[in-house]
Design an enzyme around this catalytic site. Sequence first.
Site, PDB file in Angstrom:
ATOM      1  N   CYS A  99       8.315  18.147 -22.247  1.00  0.00           N
ATOM      2  CA  CYS A  99       7.308  18.533 -23.245  1.00  0.00           C
ATOM      3  C   CYS A  99       6.504  19.748 -22.772  1.00  0.00           C
ATOM      4  O   CYS A  99       5.695  20.300 -23.540  1.00  0.00           O
ATOM      5  CB  CYS A  99       6.366  17.362 -23.549  1.00  0.00           C
ATOM      6  SG  CYS A  99       4.996  17.176 -22.385  1.00  0.00           S
TER       7      CYS A  99
ATOM      8  N   PRO B  99       3.426  -4.334  15.275  1.00  0.00           N
ATOM      9  CA  PRO B  99       3.774  -4.033  16.669  1.00  0.00           C
ATOM     10  C   PRO B  99       2.639  -4.349  17.640  1.00  0.00           C
ATOM     11  O   PRO B  99       2.887  -4.696  18.782  1.00  0.00           O
ATOM     12  CB  PRO B  99       4.066  -2.535  16.672  1.00  0.00           C
ATOM     13  CG  PRO B  99       3.941  -2.062  15.270  1.00  0.00           C
ATOM     14  CD  PRO B  99       3.374  -3.150  14.430  1.00  0.00           C
TER      15      PRO B  99
ATOM     16  N   GLN C 162       0.844  -1.198   0.000  1.00  0.00           N
ATOM     17  CA  GLN C 162       0.000   0.000   0.000  1.00  0.00           C
ATOM     18  C   GLN C 162       0.878   1.246   0.000  1.00  0.00           C
ATOM     19  O   GLN C 162       0.380   2.358  -0.060  1.00  0.00           O
ATOM     20  CB  GLN C 162      -0.880   0.011   1.257  1.00  0.00           C
ATOM     21  CG  GLN C 162      -1.778  -1.206   1.370  1.00  0.00           C
ATOM     22  CD  GLN C 162      -2.384  -1.318   2.767  1.00  0.00           C
ATOM     23  OE1 GLN C 162      -3.389  -0.700   3.082  1.00  0.00           O
ATOM     24  NE2 GLN C 162      -1.761  -2.097   3.622  1.00  0.00           N
TER      25      GLN C 162
ATOM     26  N   CYS D  29       4.053  12.611 -16.580  1.00  0.00           N
ATOM     27  CA  CYS D  29       3.591  13.820 -17.257  1.00  0.00           C
ATOM     28  C   CYS D  29       2.092  13.718 -17.538  1.00  0.00           C
ATOM     29  O   CYS D  29       1.616  12.688 -18.014  1.00  0.00           O
ATOM     30  CB  CYS D  29       4.362  13.990 -18.555  1.00  0.00           C
ATOM     31  SG  CYS D  29       3.777  15.378 -19.532  1.00  0.00           S
TER      32      CYS D  29
ATOM     33  N   ASP E 182       6.395   4.566  -1.583  1.00  0.00           N
ATOM     34  CA  ASP E 182       7.769   5.048  -1.465  1.00  0.00           C
ATOM     35  C   ASP E 182       8.791   4.342  -2.344  1.00  0.00           C
ATOM     36  O   ASP E 182       9.948   4.755  -2.418  1.00  0.00           O
ATOM     37  CB  ASP E 182       8.220   5.001   0.012  1.00  0.00           C
ATOM     38  CG  ASP E 182       7.980   3.631   0.646  1.00  0.00           C
ATOM     39  OD1 ASP E 182       8.186   2.608  -0.031  1.00  0.00           O
ATOM     40  OD2 ASP E 182       7.581   3.593   1.827  1.00  0.00           O
TER      41      ASP E 182
ATOM     42  N   HIS F 248      -1.404   1.541  -4.481  1.00  0.00           N
ATOM     43  CA  HIS F 248      -1.701   2.966  -4.582  1.00  0.00           C
ATOM     44  C   HIS F 248      -0.723   3.683  -5.502  1.00  0.00           C
ATOM     45  O   HIS F 248      -0.506   4.882  -5.358  1.00  0.00           O
ATOM     46  CB  HIS F 248      -1.700   3.596  -3.179  1.00  0.00           C
ATOM     47  CG  HIS F 248      -2.734   2.993  -2.270  1.00  0.00           C
ATOM     48  ND1 HIS F 248      -2.501   2.668  -0.958  1.00  0.00           N
ATOM     49  CD2 HIS F 248      -4.021   2.626  -2.514  1.00  0.00           C
ATOM     50  CE1 HIS F 248      -3.588   2.134  -0.423  1.00  0.00           C
ATOM     51  NE2 HIS F 248      -4.529   2.092  -1.353  1.00  0.00           N
TER      52      HIS F 248
END
Length: 253
Positions: free
Chosen positions: A151, A215, A102, A128, A105, A120
Amino acid sequence: MDTLISRAVTDLKHARTAVALTGAGISIESGIPPFRGKGGLWERFDPMEIAHIDAFVADPALVWRVLVKELKEVIDRALPNDGHKGLARMERMGILKTVITQNVDGLHQAAGSTDVIEFHGTFAWQRCTECETRVPTRDVDASVLPPRCICGGILRPDAVLFGEMIPPIALTRSQEESSQCDVMLVVGTSALVQPAAFMPVIAQQSGATVIEINPEPTPLTGRISKFLVAGKAGQIMNEILSEVSSLIQSKKQ
Ligand SMILES: [Zn+2]
């Protein structure tokens, strides 16, 4: 030896096809703050104002000003951590087939994973709006906003903005991988955001063992996942891999 680590290793060892579903938690150790939750971007900004496609179309420079500060500068210097590297190593060892993430990065690819489904899209690349050319975010000159393609077209994140659809190929492939795997590792995600959160459900309903590395307990814990290995992704991954490696060593002897 932690018995839950040993259980995870045993399940992975017997798996024909293992896949991983990852979320923001795996990248925290790389210095990338999560969007949601305490300290997250959405606590300080309204996503509808800075990450909605309509906001981008209306005022790309404004959206870029926030994106550069909050995402580009962070992602440009982020490096994969032991969690990303561990999953890439599992792929090289033939244990893990695919990573469904998801995150935007690009750190799984930076760690060496070759089969990554980006639910995502990615902020590691810009595209562009005129000619669809893609440019690595690191190479984008953000001194004048919005940044432009050669461009002349405005560059936009190759990520899914609010108000946009999940790329159909990513969705279809994720559903396929989830229904065909026999072990799914859920790493660093509280599994609250749909439709990604549904992937562990598909896996479990198709007979796979779902193992969580988080965690804290999540809505999946004890319901969808067979067990939770509690801790930081990087550390748990190292422990799993060291046990997998010693098993492979002893097999060779
Ligand atoms: Zn262009």
